[in-house]
Design a protein around this motif. Structure first.
Motif, PDB file in Angstrom:
ATOM      1  N   ALA A   7      10.867  -6.930  -0.283  1.00 52.14           N
ATOM      2  CA  ALA A   7       9.614  -6.165  -0.144  1.00 52.14           C
ATOM      3  C   ALA A   7       9.858  -4.668  -0.083  1.00 52.14           C
ATOM      4  O   ALA A   7       9.189  -3.949   0.647  1.00 52.14           O
ATOM      5  N   LEU A   8      10.798  -4.177  -0.871  1.00 57.37           N
ATOM      6  CA  LEU A   8      10.984  -2.728  -0.954  1.00 57.37           C
ATOM      7  C   LEU A   8       9.855  -2.165  -1.798  1.00 57.37           C
ATOM      8  O   LEU A   8       9.503  -2.742  -2.821  1.00 57.37           O
ATOM      9  N   TYR A   9       9.287  -1.034  -1.364  1.00 58.42           N
ATOM     10  CA  TYR A   9       8.177  -0.455  -2.121  1.00 58.42           C
ATOM     11  C   TYR A   9       8.716   0.102  -3.433  1.00 58.42           C
ATOM     12  O   TYR A   9       9.526   1.029  -3.437  1.00 58.42           O
ATOM     13  N   MET A  49       3.378  -9.216   0.379  1.00 62.04           N
ATOM     14  CA  MET A  49       4.473  -8.896   1.304  1.00 62.04           C
ATOM     15  C   MET A  49       4.599  -7.395   1.562  1.00 62.04           C
ATOM     16  O   MET A  49       5.064  -7.000   2.621  1.00 62.04           O
ATOM     17  N   TYR A  50       4.163  -6.563   0.592  1.00 60.93           N
ATOM     18  CA  TYR A  50       4.229  -5.119   0.830  1.00 60.93           C
ATOM     19  C   TYR A  50       3.329  -4.732   1.991  1.00 60.93           C
ATOM     20  O   TYR A  50       3.676  -3.894   2.820  1.00 60.93           O
ATOM     21  N   THR A  60      -4.669   1.127   8.199  1.00 60.07           N
ATOM     22  CA  THR A  60      -5.367   0.870   6.934  1.00 60.07           C
ATOM     23  C   THR A  60      -5.310   2.039   5.957  1.00 60.07           C
ATOM     24  O   THR A  60      -4.981   1.863   4.788  1.00 60.07           O
ATOM     25  N   LEU A  61      -5.626   3.246   6.423  1.00 58.55           N
ATOM     26  CA  LEU A  61      -5.692   4.390   5.516  1.00 58.55           C
ATOM     27  C   LEU A  61      -4.332   4.712   4.917  1.00 58.55           C
ATOM     28  O   LEU A  61      -4.212   5.012   3.738  1.00 58.55           O
ATOM     29  N   ILE A 100       0.558   2.812  -0.266  1.00 56.53           N
ATOM     30  CA  ILE A 100       1.020   1.585  -0.909  1.00 56.53           C
ATOM     31  C   ILE A 100       0.035   1.111  -1.986  1.00 56.53           C
ATOM     32  O   ILE A 100       0.411   0.952  -3.141  1.00 56.53           O
ATOM     33  N   THR A 101      -1.223   0.918  -1.608  1.00 58.53           N
ATOM     34  CA  THR A 101      -2.163   0.356  -2.575  1.00 58.53           C
ATOM     35  C   THR A 101      -2.328   1.264  -3.788  1.00 58.53           C
ATOM     36  O   THR A 101      -2.135   0.823  -4.925  1.00 58.53           O
ATOM     37  N   VAL A 102      -2.664   2.528  -3.562  1.00 59.51           N
ATOM     38  CA  VAL A 102      -2.931   3.419  -4.696  1.00 59.51           C
ATOM     39  C   VAL A 102      -1.701   3.606  -5.595  1.00 59.51           C
ATOM     40  O   VAL A 102      -1.818   3.449  -6.813  1.00 59.51           O
ATOM     41  N   PRO A 103      -0.523   3.888  -5.042  1.00 58.88           N
ATOM     42  CA  PRO A 103       0.639   4.026  -5.947  1.00 58.88           C
ATOM     43  C   PRO A 103       0.945   2.759  -6.738  1.00 58.88           C
ATOM     44  O   PRO A 103       1.269   2.831  -7.912  1.00 58.88           O
TER      45      PRO A 103
END
Lengths: 355, 329
Positions: free
Chosen positions: A84-86, B221-222, B233-234, B240-243
Motif C-alpha cells: 500500500a505504498l502511495y 488499502m491506500y 478526511t480532507l 490521496i484521492t485527487v492524485p
C-alpha cells in the motif's frame, strides 16, 4: 510493549473468524501468527491494529485497554500485504506521510524519514516512485513508513508472500534484523511454517479461529499440543500411522500388524489412536530386540548421504531417513527403532495428544 | 502483431491452418470489414469532404441548393468548370473577417473556460460523495445520472422555465437569498451565463460516471493505510484521492473540453432556435457553422469554419495534454 488478549472473539454474521482467543505477547518479541488460510490470523492482526472492531473480548497494550481505541490512537505501525505504498509519492514522501499527518515540521520529518530509510537500506532510492522499485525494496519502504512514527507495535500482514523465493530468505532476515535493532514488539502473519520457525521468538498456531498452541518455534516442533500442530510443522510432513490401542500395544486399524507402545496403555482399551513419527525420528537398528517394530522397505530415493525411504508396516507406509551405506533395498526387512524425540501419540477423533 | 502468425510461437495444432507463417492473414480484416466500411462512409468521407468544400469558393452562392449539389458532383470529377466555382482560400478569408465568427469564438472560449473547470470540480465532489457507503446510494446515483438519458432539447425547454424572469425557480432562489432577479434570457449580456449554468449541469452526469469508475479503481488499502496513520478526511481527499484520480480527471477534462467547444444544442431550446435574445449575440462556433450551412446555404464558409474549429480544438487539446504531462511529472 506487552500485549494481552483476553477472550477475543470476532464474528462475521454466523461465521466465527476468531474464537475465544487469549494470550500474552511479551515486550520486544517477534511473534508469528501462523496457520492455514482462513484460520483467522489476518482477522487477529486487523483487530490488533484496530481496523476491525472486535465482537467480544479485550485487548490490552501494556495496561491500557485499547479494545475500543481507533487505529490512529493505538500507536501501531501496519505493513500491508501489498505494501500500500502511495504510487504518486516518492519514497521519501511515502515515509514522511505519517509524520506529515502528525504536523511535524518539514525539516524534522525529512531527517527522521532519512534515518528510517537508512535503517531499512533504502536511502539510495529516496527520490524514486514505488513503481520503480523491486518488490523487496517496496517491502523495505513499507516497513520504514510503518516504523517512522515510532509505533509501540509493528504489525506485518503476510510480509513475504509477494516476494520470490530468494528475496524471501533475504527479507525475513532483514525483518528479524530491523526488529532486533529497534526492539519493537512485532507481530506478523504467515502461512509458511518455515518462515515462522526461522525468525520468530514465539509462534501462535491457529486453526479455524482457535488458538492451537503458543510456544517457541522449537517447542512447537518438539512438543506439539495436538495432531494439527504436529501435522502443520515439519518438512517432510510428519508420518501418521492409524491404529487402535489394545492392551498396551499399538495395533494397526486392520490388525495387519501390532507392536508394544507404552503410551497406548494411557488411553482406554480400543481407542482409535494415531501414531505421529517425524521422518528423522525413525531409524534402522541392528537387531529386532532394539527395534520398536519390524517393517519392510518399499522404496528408496537417493538424497546424498541419506536416502529417503518408504517403510511398510502392515499395509501402511511411512517415510524415514536411512543411511545409504546400510544398503537397504526394496523388499528388505528392516528393524525400525524410535528416537525419544519426534514420536507422538494422538487420539484420532479429537487430535488430542496422549502424554 | 496478431495479424502475423509465426510458427515458432505457436506449437498447437491450429498452426496448420496458417500455412505460410509470415504472410499477412486476411481473416481478421474480413471481420473488421463491416465496421470499416461504416466508418469510411459516415466518418472518414465526410471529414475529407468538409476539407474539400472549405476550399471551393462560391459554393452555395449565388446558386440554389440543388444546383450546388450538382456542382459538387462535377467537382468530384474534375474541376468547377462552368459552375462559377473556383478553388481558393476565399471561404477562410470571409470567415476570418466575419465579426460574428470572432464573437462566436469569444463566446465558445468563455463557455469552455467556465464550464470545464467548474463542472470538473463539482463532479469530483459529487463522485466522491456518491462513492461513499451511504444509504439510498442507488437512488442518488440514478438521480444524478438522469440528465444523461433525457433529450437535451426537452431538458433545455425545462431550463427555459427555470430561467424565467418572473416565475423561474432560479430567480426565486436568488430572491430568497436577498439577491435581485436576473433577466437570464431577456438581457443579452446575461445570456451566456444562463447557457454556462445549463452547460455545467448538462455535462456533470457523464463526468461523474467517469470519475466514479476512476474512484472505484483506487485500492481501498491506500485509505486504510492513511487512516491507520491518523489522516483526516480532507487530507485523504487532497493527498490521496485527487492524485490517484488525476489520470481520470485529465481524461475527463479533455473530453469535456472537446464537447464544450461543440456547444450548440443547449442554446437552441433556450432561445427558440436563435443565437441569444437578439439573435446574434450568442453565436458559438458550431452555431455559426450551422447558420452558414442551413440558414445561409453557404456550404464553403460553413466548411471553412468547421476546419478552423477543428484546428482550434486540436491545438487546445494538445496544449492540455502537454500541460497535464508536465504537472504529473
Amino acid at each position: 510493549m506487552k500485549i494481552k488478549i483476553e477472550h477475543l472473539t470476532k464474528r462475521f454474521g454466523n461465521f466465527t473468524a476468531v474464537d475465544d482467543f487469549s494470550t500474552t505477547f511479551e515486550d520486544g518479541e517477534l511473534i508469528a501468527l501462523l496457520g492455514p488460510s482462513g484460520c483467522g490470523k489476518s482477522t487477529m492482526l486487523n483487530m490488533l491494529s484496530g481496523i476491525l472492531p472486535v465482537t467480544e473480548g479485550k485487548i490490552y497494550f501494556d495496561d491500557d485497554d485499547v479494545t475500543d481505541v481507533s487505529p490512529d490512537k493505538r500507536g501501531v505501525g501496519l505493513v500491508f500485504q501489498n505494501y500500500a505504498l502511495y504510487p504518486h509519492m516518492t519514497v521519501l514522501q511515502n515515509i514522511c506521510f505519517p509524520l506529515e499527518i502528525q504536523k511535524m515540521p518539514k525539516e524534522e520529518r525529512i531527517a527522521k524519514a532519512k534515518e528510517m530509510a537508512k535503517l531499512v537500506h533504502v536511502d539510495e532510492f529516496l527520490d524514486r516512485k514505488p513503481g520503480q522499485l523491486s518488490g523487496g525494496q517496496q517491502q523495505r519502504v513499507a516497513i520504514a513508513r510503518a516504523l517512522v512514527k515510532k509505533p509501540r507495535l509493528l504489525l506485518l500482514d503476510e510480509p513475504l508472500s509477494n516476494l520470490d523465493a530468494r528475496l524471501r530468505l533475504e527479507m525475513r532476515e532483514e525483518i528479524r534484523r530491523i526488529q532486533q535493532e529497534t526492539g519493537i514488539t512485532t507481530v506478523f502473519v504467515t502461512h509458511d511454517q518455515e518462515e515462522a520457525m526461522s525468525i520468530s521468538d514465539h509462534i501462535v498456531l491457529m486453526k479455524l479461529g482457535v488458538k492451537q498452541q503458543y510456544a517457541e518455534p522449537q517447542e512447537l516442533y518438539n512438543d506439539p499440543a495436538n495432531n494439527f500442530v504436529a501435522d502443520f510443522l515439519g518438512n517432510p510432513p510428519i508420518n501418521k500411522i492409524f491404529g487402535v490401542a489394545k492392551g498396551g500395544n499399538f495395533e494397526l486399524e486392520d490388525g495387519s500388524a501390532s507392536f508394544p507402545f507404552e503410551l497406548c496403555s494411557k488411553v482406554a482399551e480400543g481407542t482409535k489412536v494415531t501414531l505421529g513419527i517425524r521422518a528423522e525420528s525413525a531409524y534402522p537398528v541392528a537387531t529386532a530386540e532394539e527395534a520398536a517394530f519390524v517393517g519392510e522397505v518399499s522404496s528408496t530415493y537417493a538424497m546424498g548421504k541419506e536416502e529417503l525411504g518408504y517403510i511398510k508396516i502392515g499395509n501402511q507406509e511411512f517415510r524415514a531417513y536411512i543411511a545409504s551405506e546400510l544398503g537397504y533395498k526394496k523388499g528388505d526387512a528392516i528393524n525400525v527403532g524410535f528416537k525419544d524425540r519426534g514420536v507422538f501419540l494422538f487420539v484420532t477423533e479429537t487430535g488430542e495428544r496422549v502424554r | 502483431m496478431a495479424l502475423f502468425k509465426k510458427k515458432a510461437t505457436n506449437t498447437n495444432a491450429e498452426v496448420d491452418t496458417f500455412k505460410s507463417p509470415n504472410k499477412l492473414n486476411i481473416e481478421p480484416f474480413l471481420y473488421l470489414l463491416p465496421f470499416i466500411i461504416g466508418i469510411l462512409i459516415f466518418t472518414i468521407y465526410p471529414i475529407f469532404n468538409v476539407l474539400r468544400y472549405s476550399f471551393i469558393e462560391g459554393l452555395g452562392h449565388p446558386l440554389g441548393k440543388q444546383l450546388a449539389e450538382r456542382c459538387t458532383f462535377i467537382l468530384t470529377d474534375a474541376s468547377a468548370k462552368g459552375c462559377d466555382l473556383t478553388w481558393g482560400l476565399g471561404n477562410f478569408e470571409y470567415v476570418l473577417k466575419d465579426k460574428y465568427f470572432w464573437s462566436a469564438l469569444k463566446n465558445t472560449f468563455q463557455y469552455v473556460l467556465c464550464v470545464v473547470p467548474v463542472s470538473t470540480c463539482l463532479a469530483i465532489i459529487f463522485a466522491v460523495l456518491l462513492n461513499q457507503k451511504i444509504k439510498l446510494r442507488g437512488l442518488f446515483q440514478t438521480v444524478f445520472f438522469l440528465p444523461m438519458v433525457t433529450s437535451s432539447i426537452a431538458v433545455g425547454i425545462c431550463w427555459k422555465y427555470l430561467f424565467n424572469y418572473n416565475y423561474g425557480f432560479i430567480n426565486y432562489l436568488l430572491n430568497t437569498f436577498g439577491i435581485a432577479s436576473v433577466d437570464w434570457l431577456g438581457q443579452a449580456s446575461m445570456n451566456i451565463w444562463a447557457v454556462i449554468i445549463y452547460g455545467i449541469w448538462d455535462i456533470m452526469p457523464m463526468t461523474i460516471i467517469l470519475l466514479l469508475s476512476g474512484l472505484q479503481n483506487i485500492d481501498e488499502m491506500y485509505y486504510t493505510a492513511a487512516k491507520v496513520d491518523g489522516a483526516k478526511t480532507l487530507r485523504i481527499f487532497f493527498r490521496i484521492t485527487v492524485p490517484l484520480l488525476a489520470p481520470t480527471i485529465g481524461l475527463v477534462m479533455i473530453l469535456n473540453t472537446i464537447s464544450c467547444f461543440k456547444v450548440y444544442s443547449s442554446i437552441f431550446p433556450l432561445f427558440n432556435g436563435s443565437a441569444g435574445i437578439t439573435g446574434k449575440n450568442l453565436y458559438t462556433a458550431v452555431f455559426y457553422i450551422y447558420n452558414q450551412f442551413f440558414i445561409n446555404s453557404k456550404y464553403g464558409r460553413a466548411a471553412a469554419a468547421a476546419v478552423l474549429l477543428f484546428f482550434i480544438i486540436f491545438a487546445f487539446t494538445m496544449f492540455q495534454k502537454w500541460f497535464q504531462n508536465k504537472v504529473s511529472n
